[in-house]
Motif scaffolding. Structure first.
Motif, PDB file in Angstrom:
ATOM      1  N   ARG A  71       0.770  -0.581  -0.066  1.00 42.13           N
ATOM      2  CA  ARG A  71       0.107  -0.042  -0.140  1.00 42.13           C
ATOM      3  C   ARG A  71       0.649   1.497   0.056  1.00 42.13           C
ATOM      4  O   ARG A  71       0.337   2.425  -0.781  1.00 42.13           O
ATOM      5  N   GLN A  74       2.355   1.980  -3.619  1.00 40.56           N
ATOM      6  CA  GLN A  74       1.376   2.010  -4.332  1.00 40.56           C
ATOM      7  C   GLN A  74       1.424   3.559  -3.762  1.00 40.56           C
ATOM      8  O   GLN A  74       1.130   4.593  -4.561  1.00 40.56           O
ATOM      9  N   LYS A  77       4.121   5.308  -4.977  1.00 39.18           N
ATOM     10  CA  LYS A  77       3.842   5.439  -6.984  1.00 39.18           C
ATOM     11  C   LYS A  77       2.886   6.730  -7.516  1.00 39.18           C
ATOM     12  O   LYS A  77       3.303   7.556  -7.989  1.00 39.18           O
TER      13      LYS A  77
END
Ligand SMILES: [Zn+2]
Length: 281
Positions: A71, A74, A77
């Motif tokens: 998580r 992510q 990103k």
């Protein structure tokens, strides 16, 4: 379905309804504080982790639980940041929801340097939240929610993969410290114990305090009064608040809940005493 299971489901639904309505009420009424320019936040399950821009790369403030690494990636990103761009990880204290994937991160990005207070070194190596200093939960309502969370997440055991401080890491000492020049960030670090003995806070741009769990705006509607839900020594927490308030800070960026004005600490000083805490461990 047996009686116990049915009761668990009913309690869970009631608590979820309570949580949602409390959250909706509170988020509607809560003040808005903008993050400082260039600072990014990645909200994990309960923990906010922050990225502070440096001359080169970023400093990460804290981690989440061990299971939240994907998580976190992510979130990186989403902000266009690569894990290799993280040059430093500032650990506000050793708890499972703040250091969960520290090992994973330092294995994948070998050049990262971890910044920790000297009192945190043995606690990080122990691999579990320190319970030797006692303490407890802020009040009975929050204690009930805590028990419920335990019921819903029976695998939650307050442990984390142990982290052994390496030669390249930076161990801060004493009540007040500056970061070494090579970090490329002029910031003051205060030792702010009470939630845990190793808690430290980072003052950024003179006005913002990244406090970890020294204060929080989580579950204010349940009477948390800006304390984090668990504290070893509430008198020490308030002494840490006073220490922070003696600087020029204007805003607190907590690990749990939304950022808030520093004056909230002043308004809520000494609202609880150690005797009010509900023993947990
Ligand atoms: Zn904590």
């Amino acid at each position: 379905m047996n009686g116990k299971k049915r009761l668990t489901i009913i309690i869970s639904i009631l608590a979820a309804a309570l949580l949602i309505s409390g959250y909706m009420y509170f988020s509607h009424n809560h003040e808005t504080v903008d993050l400082p320019d260039g600072v990014k936040v990645i909200p994990l399950e309960f923990t906010n982790v922050f990225l502070i821009p440096l001359e080169k790369g970023y400093m990460l403030i804290d981690n989440g639980y061990a299971k939240e690494y994907d998580r976190f990636l992510q979130g990186l990103k989403h902000h266009g940041v690569d894990v290799m761009d993280i040059g430093y990880v500032f650990i506000t204290h050793h708890h499972d929801d703040h250091v969960g994937f520290l090992n994973t991160l330092t294995v994948l990005n070998k050049s990262v340097r971890v910044i920790v207070h000297e009192t945190g070194v043995p606690l990080l190596a122990a691999g579990e939240n320190n319970t030797k200093n006692g303490g407890g939960i802020v009040n009975r309502a929050i204690y009930a929610l805590f028990r419920l969370k335990m019921l819903i997440t029976p695998t939650w055991d307050f442990s984390f993969p142990p982290y052994r401080v390496r030669k390249q890491d930076i161990v801060l000492k004493g009540e007040k410290a500056s970061l070494p020049k090579e970090v490329g960030l002029s910031a003051t670090v205060l030792h702010t114990p009470g939630h845990s003995s190793d808690s430290i806070s980072l003052i950024y741009n003179d006005r913002y305090l990244f406090g970890g769990d020294m204060a929080s705006s989580f579950l204010l509607w349940a009477g948390a009064k800006y304390l984090t839900l668990f504290n070893e020594n509430v008198g020490q927490v308030y002494a840490s608040w006073e220490k922070a308030l003696s600087t020029n800070i204007e805003f607190i960026l907590p690990a749990h809940g939304k950022p808030f004005k520093a004056e909230r600490l002043k308004e809520n000083l000494h609202k609880y005493s150690q005797d009010d805490l509900v023993a947990y461990f």
